[in-house]
Every structure is written in structure tokens, then in C-alpha cells.
Design a protein around this motif. Sequence first.
Motif, mmCIF file in Angstrom:
data_model
loop_
_atom_site.group_PDB
_atom_site.id
_atom_site.type_symbol
_atom_site.label_atom_id
_atom_site.label_comp_id
_atom_site.label_asym_id
_atom_site.label_seq_id
_atom_site.Cartn_x
_atom_site.Cartn_y
_atom_site.Cartn_z
ATOM 1 N N PHE A 1 0.829 -1.198 0.000
ATOM 2 C CA PHE A 1 0.000 0.000 0.000
ATOM 3 C C PHE A 1 0.865 1.251 0.000
ATOM 4 N N TYR A 2 1.898 1.276 0.828
ATOM 5 C CA TYR A 2 2.767 2.444 0.911
ATOM 6 C C TYR A 2 3.629 2.600 -0.331
ATOM 7 N N THR B 1 1.177 3.811 -3.148
ATOM 8 C CA THR B 1 0.716 5.161 -2.853
ATOM 9 C C THR B 1 1.820 6.183 -3.094
ATOM 10 N N SER B 2 3.042 5.881 -2.663
ATOM 11 C CA SER B 2 4.134 6.824 -2.877
ATOM 12 C C SER B 2 4.474 6.940 -4.363
ATOM 13 N N ILE C 1 1.767 9.197 -5.874
ATOM 14 C CA ILE C 1 1.966 10.597 -5.501
ATOM 15 C C ILE C 1 3.133 11.185 -6.283
#
Length: 64
Positions: free
Chosen positions: A10-11, A14-15, A18
Motif C-alpha cells: 500500500f505504501y 501510494t508513494s 503521488i
Amino acid sequence: MSFPWNDWQFYCVTSAAIWGGWIVVRQLLPSKDEKNCPGCASGSAAQARKPASSSGFVTIGDRG
């Protein structure tokens, strides 16, 4: 319903999303430093006049 707060994927995703969004938005924002504009002409090239053409069309060859 499970939340992805403990999932490392997820991280990472997501990064990456972004970062990719920032790359796109950065291209739309005006440049603060006009000296480093790669597409901008500078010096004598900025003041050189472009030759006037008689028409707006480009001819590739003569068919006469």
C-alpha cells in the motif's frame, strides 16, 4: 472490511502514485527560474526574426 495500513505494498503504490502525480502537475506549473528554461530561446536567438513566408502552407515538391 480490512484496512491496508499494515501492508507495505500500500505504501509503495501510494508513494509511486503521488510521485507520478507530482511529475504531471510540475509540468503544468509555471517555471520560477526562466534562465534554465530548456525550450526558451536566449541571447541572439531570442531576438532573431523568423523569415516571413508567402503562405502558411508547406510545399514538398513540384508536380509541374
